[in-house]
Enzyme design. Structure first.
Site, PDB file in Angstrom:
ATOM      1  N   HIS A 205      35.944  36.415  33.896  1.00 43.93           N
ATOM      2  CA  HIS A 205      35.423  35.389  34.795  1.00 43.93           C
ATOM      3  C   HIS A 205      36.530  35.043  35.791  1.00 43.93           C
ATOM      4  O   HIS A 205      37.677  34.795  35.390  1.00 43.93           O
ATOM      5  CB  HIS A 205      35.060  34.123  34.019  1.00 43.93           C
ATOM      6  CG  HIS A 205      33.761  34.184  33.282  1.00 43.93           C
ATOM      7  ND1 HIS A 205      33.476  35.148  32.358  1.00 43.93           N
ATOM      8  CD2 HIS A 205      32.653  33.395  33.345  1.00 43.93           C
ATOM      9  CE1 HIS A 205      32.246  34.937  31.878  1.00 43.93           C
ATOM     10  NE2 HIS A 205      31.727  33.882  32.458  1.00 43.93           N
ATOM     11  N   GLU A 208      34.696  31.528  39.942  1.00 43.60           N
ATOM     12  CA  GLU A 208      33.472  30.733  39.745  1.00 43.60           C
ATOM     13  C   GLU A 208      33.739  29.369  40.385  1.00 43.60           C
ATOM     14  O   GLU A 208      33.137  29.020  41.390  1.00 43.60           O
ATOM     15  CB  GLU A 208      33.135  30.606  38.254  1.00 43.60           C
ATOM     16  CG  GLU A 208      31.903  29.740  37.980  1.00 43.60           C
ATOM     17  CD  GLU A 208      31.610  29.550  36.477  1.00 43.60           C
ATOM     18  OE1 GLU A 208      32.485  29.828  35.636  1.00 43.60           O
ATOM     19  OE2 GLU A 208      30.482  29.099  36.162  1.00 43.60           O
ATOM     20  N   ASP A 286      23.756  34.274  32.906  1.00 44.77           N
ATOM     21  CA  ASP A 286      24.893  33.499  32.397  1.00 44.77           C
ATOM     22  C   ASP A 286      24.579  32.817  31.066  1.00 44.77           C
ATOM     23  O   ASP A 286      24.960  33.318  30.017  1.00 44.77           O
ATOM     24  CB  ASP A 286      25.375  32.487  33.446  1.00 44.77           C
ATOM     25  CG  ASP A 286      26.851  32.145  33.316  1.00 44.77           C
ATOM     26  OD1 ASP A 286      27.541  32.768  32.487  1.00 44.77           O
ATOM     27  OD2 ASP A 286      27.332  31.262  34.058  1.00 44.77           O
TER      28      ASP A 286
HETATM   29  N1  HPA Z   1      31.980  30.177  32.941  1.00 39.38           N
HETATM   30  C1  HPA Z   1      32.974  30.092  32.059  1.00 39.38           C
HETATM   31  N2  HPA Z   1      32.775  30.094  30.751  1.00 39.38           N
HETATM   32  C2  HPA Z   1      31.534  30.195  30.305  1.00 39.38           C
HETATM   33  C3  HPA Z   1      30.467  30.277  31.168  1.00 39.38           C
HETATM   34  C4  HPA Z   1      30.710  30.299  32.556  1.00 39.38           C
HETATM   35  O1  HPA Z   1      29.814  30.393  33.421  1.00 39.38           O
HETATM   36  N3  HPA Z   1      29.356  30.351  30.393  1.00 39.38           N
HETATM   37  C5  HPA Z   1      29.746  30.339  29.102  1.00 39.38           C
HETATM   38  N4  HPA Z   1      31.076  30.224  29.041  1.00 39.38           N
HETATM   39 ZN    ZN Z   2      29.697  33.293  32.339  1.00 37.44          ZN
END
Ligand code: HPA
Ligand code: ZN
Length: 349
Positions: A205, A208, A286
């Site tokens: 990730h 975001e 997600d």
């Molecule tokens: N971002 C970061 N951690 C997470 C997410 C996300 O969208 N969904 C579940 N854990």
């Molecule tokens: Zn995620």
């Protein structure tokens, strides 16, 4: 060169639902519906701080990533046995099949469970058995991707990796999730280097809520092969160029971005911009139980809000196959199925 048939707007939602697709960014703990949370709580004698399904659902009003994560980790506290992990994954896989997902790469967060005294074995074995049974029953293929929690230390990630290695055959890669801002990728450079040596695929990730610098870090320090979310890349022209040139996929999650206030209005989502820039962007759910929809709902609402059309629909499905961790021959077969779905929609138009 394939020419995408143009499908009239009224038929687009049907096509978006019918077209075959891969889902590459879905946290299995985020597929736990409130009804299943309460059923598992009762089965396991776990106390919840919500009276019923309705009051739990009413708490799903998020202001940012952390406000979601607090509730998401609370929901996962009902998972104790191999059967629980199996039931959760089967429920998701059945739902994915209904959305014409032909392949899924499922994230799981072992530390959310091992920290509560649940062993690694029931977590991975329960998920793995569900993947095997779902493929037998419905033909959907899947892989598991172990995610490290970035709010915890790298030492804890390394220990988690050691605990998971007896089950190395059951997961294809590793990722990095949880609270992004303040937990940059460099914190996990050593554990990702070890994973690379072990032959594990790598995703993370990044971008975001965090800055483009975290996406650079995911690429250069973690050697990530895909970026989860990555929507903040548009603020860095050199980064956009790199993502395009190296065909590094972004696994974008429109309804998540809306619910966590990354793009409070879906009409402002930058997916059209990512595609126009030539990036290998994909649509994913997600945490579908928390964000108001599974993958088809993400497609249909995103297209309705942004006005994208059949070219983008085809591109997104094709991107999902390209971005998956499967051999080229299977990607090619899926593209053939995708073109058949478009031909069928064109016949009906
Ligand atoms: N971002 C970061 N951690 C997470 C997410 C996300 O969208 N969904 C579940 N854990
Ligand atoms: Zn995620």
């Amino acid at each position: 060169m394939y020419t995408v048939p143009q499908i009239e707007a009224a038929r687009l939602p049907g096509l978006l639902r019918a077209m075959p697709k891969a889902e590459l960014h879905m946290h299995i703990e985020g597929s736990l519906e409130p009804e299943l949370i309460f059923a598992l709580a009762q089965r396991n004698g776990v106390a919840l701080s919500y009276a019923d399904v309705e009051s739990l659902r009413a708490a799903y009003a998020f202001t940012n990533l952390q406000s979601f994560l607090d509730i998401y980790y609370a929901g996962a506290s009902v998972l104790l046995t191999e059967q629980d992990f199996y039931d959760m994954a089967m429920a998701y896989l059945e739902r994915a099949v209904a959305d014409n997902v032909v392949h899924t790469e499922i994230f799981f967060d072992p530390q959310t469970h091992t920290a509560r005294g649940v062993a690694m074995a029931p977590v991975i074995q329960g998920l793995h058995k569900a993947c095997v049974d779902a493929e037998k029953r419905w033909g959907i293929s899947s892989q598991l991707i172990l995610n490290f929690l970035r709010h915890l230390s790298e030492e804890e990630a390394l220990q988690t990796l050691d605990e998971a290695l007896p089950y190395r055959a059951y997961f294809s890669g590793v990722g990095l999730d949880s609270s992004e801002v303040g937990n940059p990728p460099e914190k996990f450079a050593r554990v990702f280097a070890r994973c690379k040596d072990l032959g594990l695929r790598r995703v993370a990730h990044a971008g975001e809520e965090g800055p483009p610098a975290y996406i650079w870090g995911a690429l250069d320090l973690l050697h990530a092969e895909r970026v989860d979310h990555g929507v903040q890349a548009v603020h860095d022209a050199a980064l956009m160029q790199r993502l395009k040139d190296e065909r590094i996929p972004l696994t974008v999650c429109p309804l998540s971005n809306q619910k966590l206030q990354v793009f409070p209005d879906l009409a402002d989502h930058n997916m059209p911009q990512l595609l126009a820039a030539g990036l290998v962007a994909t649509v994913n759910s997600d945490d579908p139980a928390y964000f108001g929809g599974y993958i088809n709902e993400n497609f249909v609402q995103l297209f309705a809000a942004t006005g994208m059309g059949s070219d983008e629909a085809y591109q997104l499905a094709a991107n999902s196959f390209e971005a998956s961790f499967v051999p080229q021959s299977r990607k090619q077969a899926w593209l053939g199925q995708l073109q058949m779905a478009f031909a069928e929609a064109a016949r009906q138009s």
